[in-house]
Design a protein around this motif. Structure first.
Motif, PDB file in Angstrom:
ATOM      1  N   PHE A   1       3.053   3.308  -7.978  1.00 36.06           N
ATOM      2  CA  PHE A   1       1.841   4.014  -7.582  1.00 36.06           C
ATOM      3  C   PHE A   1       0.762   3.821  -8.649  1.00 36.06           C
ATOM      4  CE2 PHE A   1       5.344   6.493  -5.733  1.00 36.06           C
ATOM      5  CZ  PHE A   1       4.980   6.493  -4.398  1.00 36.06           C
TER       6      PHE A   1
ATOM      7  N   ASP B   1      -3.479   6.010  -5.853  1.00 33.71           N
ATOM      8  CA  ASP B   1      -2.459   6.169  -4.811  1.00 33.71           C
ATOM      9  C   ASP B   1      -1.874   7.573  -4.774  1.00 33.71           C
ATOM     10  OD1 ASP B   1      -2.782   3.480  -4.260  1.00 33.71           O
ATOM     11  OD2 ASP B   1      -1.139   2.876  -5.597  1.00 33.71           O
TER      12      ASP B   1
ATOM     13  N   ALA C   1      -0.261   4.808   4.206  1.00 30.20           N
ATOM     14  CA  ALA C   1       0.875   4.169   3.524  1.00 30.20           C
ATOM     15  C   ALA C   1       1.490   3.081   4.385  1.00 30.20           C
ATOM     16  CB  ALA C   1       1.916   5.222   3.171  1.00 30.20           C
TER      17      ALA C   1
ATOM     18  N   VAL D   1       0.866  -1.191   0.000  1.00 25.68           N
ATOM     19  CA  VAL D   1       0.000   0.000   0.000  1.00 25.68           C
ATOM     20  C   VAL D   1       0.893   1.229   0.000  1.00 25.68           C
ATOM     21  CG1 VAL D   1      -1.793   1.262   1.213  1.00 25.68           C
ATOM     22  CG2 VAL D   1      -1.804  -1.243   1.240  1.00 25.68           C
ATOM     23  N   ASN D   2       0.966   1.925  -1.135  1.00 25.20           N
ATOM     24  CA  ASN D   2       1.823   3.090  -1.301  1.00 25.20           C
ATOM     25  C   ASN D   2       0.968   4.340  -1.472  1.00 25.20           C
ATOM     26  OD1 ASN D   2       4.115   1.322  -1.397  1.00 25.20           O
ATOM     27  ND2 ASN D   2       3.599   0.887  -3.536  1.00 25.20           N
ATOM     28  N   ARG D   3       1.508   5.460  -1.067  1.00 24.19           N
ATOM     29  CA  ARG D   3       0.799   6.729  -1.222  1.00 24.19           C
ATOM     30  C   ARG D   3       1.789   7.815  -1.651  1.00 24.19           C
ATOM     31  NH1 ARG D   3      -2.815   3.815  -1.226  1.00 24.19           N
ATOM     32  NH2 ARG D   3      -4.695   3.782   0.100  1.00 24.19           N
TER      33      ARG D   3
ATOM     34  N   SER E   1      -2.477  10.614   4.372  1.00 17.49           N
ATOM     35  CA  SER E   1      -1.586   9.831   3.511  1.00 17.49           C
ATOM     36  C   SER E   1      -0.570   9.058   4.331  1.00 17.49           C
ATOM     37  CB  SER E   1      -0.873  10.747   2.515  1.00 17.49           C
ATOM     38  OG  SER E   1      -1.791  11.347   1.623  1.00 17.49           O
TER      39      SER E   1
END
Length: 876
Positions: free
Chosen positions: A54, A58, A81, A10-12, A77
């Motif tokens: 991303f 994201d 993340a 899970v990337n932001r 955010s």
């Protein structure tokens, strides 16, 4: 070095671009709007969303947010993340005069000079790291800054405890401003950055930074100081992260994403391991997790080496037997009621712990140790309590708890918002002195929504010491203890006339305020003297730790400057400890109160929903923190002393330069002394009063005209005075029955033009001699009579020294006595070479008043301007 591959996690990415500002007009506005920044956001979104790390969802774009909007978006955010968090900022950047901090200016930014918090509506970079990013669960955090002075974020990052997770890419080197470029295109840095991200290749941050520097060099870009424009990267050793990957097609053209770990996955298990895994899936498998871990470790050791089958055949039966034996033992224990299924742990209650900036590393280490302690762990192995430790300026915290608790709980507007300026409402406050609590309670609003419950005894103790470079220090015990701070500084400057003393900001950290209590003493008239003892170019360092970090930047300064800092920093060190070149000896002034961290429970009205659980969590933390085997061990490791007997908690590992049992020590700071000292310090930084004595006798004829003449030097120094300062000019000429002086400009507020006009039209050389004895006595009397308003004051005597024959014997003694007792420093500007030699009257008068003597061997124009500016508020 294998970079983290965040694909599949899970990337932001939060892209912040401030192209429009609410305030752009003088006197408080930012330099102007930045239309090119508007182009940056879409360009960066395109570059990031196309690289497999991303996805479209994201990446969040935040155009021209207010400070509050920025904080909310960043917290969201950061919370979401889990793999990579990327934060990009483009807009105006600003730095204080010392250049030791960076402020990211949001849409509602203002610049208000003269206040402790100069940059309103701006995010302080150290706060961004400590209070927003540090709490994110992300494995890697990348911060990209495209703004003026971006490189000034580097030293802030260096002092950040958790910097191994944070990677910092800055658009330009420190102390440089940059051009935003054409409004129709992205800014130059972002244009180059996005173009490199577009390339179809695997791109790590370090690789990107290397190629970015090369591209900007090839483009011939330069900063506004006409130096080469050089982006900067800061990462911890061996830390890197994948930002973009080229697509690999398989089957239907979907990209194949490798497992997101830094090492390639081992081969799949063989038939024996598969059989054992099936066994663990049966109902009799309460040790499934443990055995699976054993299999994983076994597989990592054995499977990658298939030729060594003998090892597998010998070791594997033993592992199986151990596993089965474990299952049998576990069944017996469970049947007896000693163990059960591993429970799912509920999220622990989070305590918010606010402390003094110089205490933060110690309190953070204590909180980290507590989180994993037995006292904070249930019988099921779950954590009872979490803790978030943060710090803020001590005077800001005291002021907010006294008069802004309602705004802290529910901010009414952007102007008064402790949640933004200090941090979240604390459950626990650990100031560096019990006197801070008394100051809050003494003046707290009657309708305050926060109450304080402070422990009677502090958690630990550390004296504030004068840390003197070893090469100019005295090792004699009688010089290191039993003296006042003033006496110690006097002895130091007697040993080395180039020695200087510095202390941290009294408004920002209690360490600086405690030191200032000793500098000022009980006599309010000693304020000017105290401030001159620690005078320095620019603003003081915010904290004692930063002061110790700043001194080694210049060998000459480091080797000749003593620092007023808490003793524990000489043991625990600071983030830049490896760069400290000058070893120091601690001297223990007997009139400087010590540091006494105190546990304070903050009770908020309306917080009753979880009050019992929060109270219990705070009480458990307090008990652990005050215990010898809990917090006591952390305080010992960080160089503190016992609050009971002031002996070092760690008697075996004593820092070099520290005395084991110095006596006597000033134990505690009083409420009134702290409050009085802070008021005096703030007033000392306000409007001042300067009286110029201009020698106008006949001998000054040859030293009258031009910028280096008496009137010329006086005019140059007026730049250190502002419209709220009071100042006047006396022409000194006349002896016997003639008046010793005449007023060219009466003492009072003036514009610079008005003052220059009075000097130009009224200052004349007279055919007479001067009587400096009478003029100086009259000036000291005049300033003493006006000194009840506690303004900083200064007398400046510009002379050629030709009439010093009237400053001998009893006449000189009269002036020296008045100078010592007046509390008004005298700066003597001698226009002849050698006028400030040690035994000359001008030097003796300056020394007696704690002033300064300048002669023709100095750069008189610059030196006099600086002296006057320390008393005045300046033209700005």
């Amino acid at each position: 070095m294998i970079p983290l591959d965040p694909r599949g996690l899970v990337n932001r990415a939060l892209l912040v671009g401030v192209s429009e500002y609410d305030f752009t007009e003088p006197p408080h506005g930012v330099p102007g709007d930045l239309p090119a920044v508007k182009r940056n956001l879409n360009r960066m979104r395109e570059a990031l969303a196309g690289g497999q790390v991303f996805g479209e969802r994201d990446v969040k774009v935040l155009p021209s947010p207010s400070l509050a909007e920025f904080g909310q978006a960043l917290q969201r955010s950061a919370r979401e993340a889990k793999g990579l968090l990327l934060v990009y900022f483009a807009g105006h950047g600003a730095i204080p005069s010392g250049g030791d901090e960076l402020f990211l200016q949001m849409r509602d930014a203002k610049v208000i000079a003269g206040r402790h918090t100069v940059f309103h509506g701006a995010e302080k970079f150290s706060d961004l790291l400590a209070t927003m990013l540090a709490t994110s669960p992300a494995q890697r955090i990348v911060v990209v800054l495209d703004c003026c002075f971006a490189g000034n974020a580097a030293p802030v990052w260096e002092h950040f405890d958790d910097k191994r997770r944070v990677l910092l890419l800055m658009s330009v080197q420190a102390n440089h401003r940059i051009d935003a470029g054409d409004a129709r295109t992205p800014t130059p840095f972002t244009a180059a950055l996005a173009a490199l991200l577009d390339e179809d290749r695997d791109t790590t941050l370090s690789d990107l930074a290397d190629r970015l520097r090369g591209r900007m060099t090839a483009l011939g870009l330069r900063t506004l100081r006409d130096d080469p424009w050089e982006p900067q990267l800061r990462t911890d050793l061996g830390v890197d992260v994948l930002l973009r990957s080229k697509a690999t097609e398989e089957g239907g053209g979907k990209p194949v994403l490798p497992v997101p770990v830094p090492v390639p996955p081992p081969p799949g298990p063989g038939p024996v391991l598969r059989s054992f895994r099936a066994l663990l899936s049966a109902p009799l498998a309460p040790l499934r997790g443990v055995c699976a871990t054993l299999i994983g470790r076994f597989r990592t050791i054995v499977v990658p080496h298939p030729p060594r089958r003998a090892v597998v055949l010998v070791v594997l039966p033993a592992v199986l037997a151990a596993g089965l034996l474990g299952l049998g033992v576990y069944g017996l224990l469970r049947h007896a009621g000693y163990v059960g299924d591993a429970p799912a742990c509920d999220p622990p209650l989070e305590l918010r712990v606010l402390t003094d900036p110089d205490l933060e590393p110690t309190i953070r280490a204590a909180a980290d140790a507590y989180l994993t302690s037995d006292e904070n762990t249930t019988g099921d192995g779950c954590r009872r309590t979490g803790a978030t430790v943060y710090s803020a300026g001590s005077s800001d915290v005291v002021g907010a708890l006294r008069g802004q608790t309602g705004a802290w709980q529910e901010p009414p507007d952007e102007d008064v918002n402790p949640q933004r300026d200090i941090g979240p409402q604390p459950d626990i406050w650990i100031p560096a002195s019990r006197a801070d609590v008394d100051r809050v309670e003494d003046g707290q609003d009657t309708d305050a929504v926060a109450g304080l419950e402070a422990d009677e005894e502090p958690l630990a103790y550390s004296p504030v010491v004068l840390a003197v470079p070893q090469n100019i220090a005295s090792e004699a015990l009688e010089d290191r203890t039993g003296l006042s701070l003033g006496e110690m500084v006097g002895d130091l400057t007697a040993r080395d006339e180039n020695a200087a003393v510095r202390r941290p900001d009294p408004e920002f950290t209690d360490m600086g305020l405690l030191a200032t209590v000793g500098l000022y003493g009980e006599d309010g008239r000693a304020v000017a003297r105290g401030e001159r003892l620690v005078a320095q170019p620019g603003s003081p360092s915010p904290t004692a730790a930063e002061l110790l970090c700043t001194l080694p930047d210049d060998d000459a300064v480091d080797n000749s400057t003593a620092a007023l800092v808490p003793e524990f920093l000489l043991r625990s060190g600071v983030g830049c400890d490896l760069t400290t070149r000058s070893p120091r000896l601690a001297q223990y002034p007997d009139d400087v109160p010590g540091v006494e961290p105190t546990f304070v429970r903050v009770m908020w009205r309306g917080g009753h929903r979880d009050a019992p659980a929060r109270d219990a969590s705070a009480e458990r933390f307090r008990d652990w923190l005050a215990g010898e085997r809990g917090g006591g061990q952390v305080f010992a490791r960080y160089g503190f002393r016992s609050a009971d007997d002031q002996k070092l908690l760690d008697k075996e590992h004593v820092a070099e330069g520290v005395l084991r049992e110095p006596t006597p020590l000033d134990e505690s700071a009083g409420r009134d002394a702290m409050a009085r000292t802070l008021d005096a310090y703030q007033e000392a930084g306000g409007p001042g009063r300067v009286l110029f004595l201009l020698d106008s006798s006949g001998s000054m004829t040859r030293l009258w005209k031009g910028p280096s003449g008496g009137p010329g030097l006086l005019r140059q120094s007026l730049g250190g005075l502002g419209g709220h300062d009071e100042y006047g000019v006396w022409a000194v000429a006349g002896t016997g029955d003639d008046p010793a002086y005449g007023a060219l400009l009466p003492l009072g507020p003036h514009t610079r033009a008005e003052a220059e006009r009075a000097v130009d039209t009224g200052a004349r050389v007279r055919d007479a001699e001067a009587d400096p004895h009478a003029a100086l006595l009259a000036a000291l009397d005049e300033m003493r009579d006006r000194g009840d308003d506690r303004r900083p004051q200064l007398i400046v005597h510009l002379t050629d020294g030709e009439d010093n024959n009237r400053l001998t014997g009893d006449r000189l003694d009269d002036v020296l006595t008045a100078a010592r007792t007046s509390g008004v420093p005298v700066t003597v500007v001698s226009l002849q070479s050698g006028g400030c030699d040690r035994d000359r009257p001008d030097r003796r008068i300056a020394d007696a008043s704690d002033g300064r003597c300048l002669d023709a061997d100095d750069d008189l124009g610059a030196a006099l301007h600086d002296e006057v500016a320390r008393t005045g508020t300046g033209e700005g």
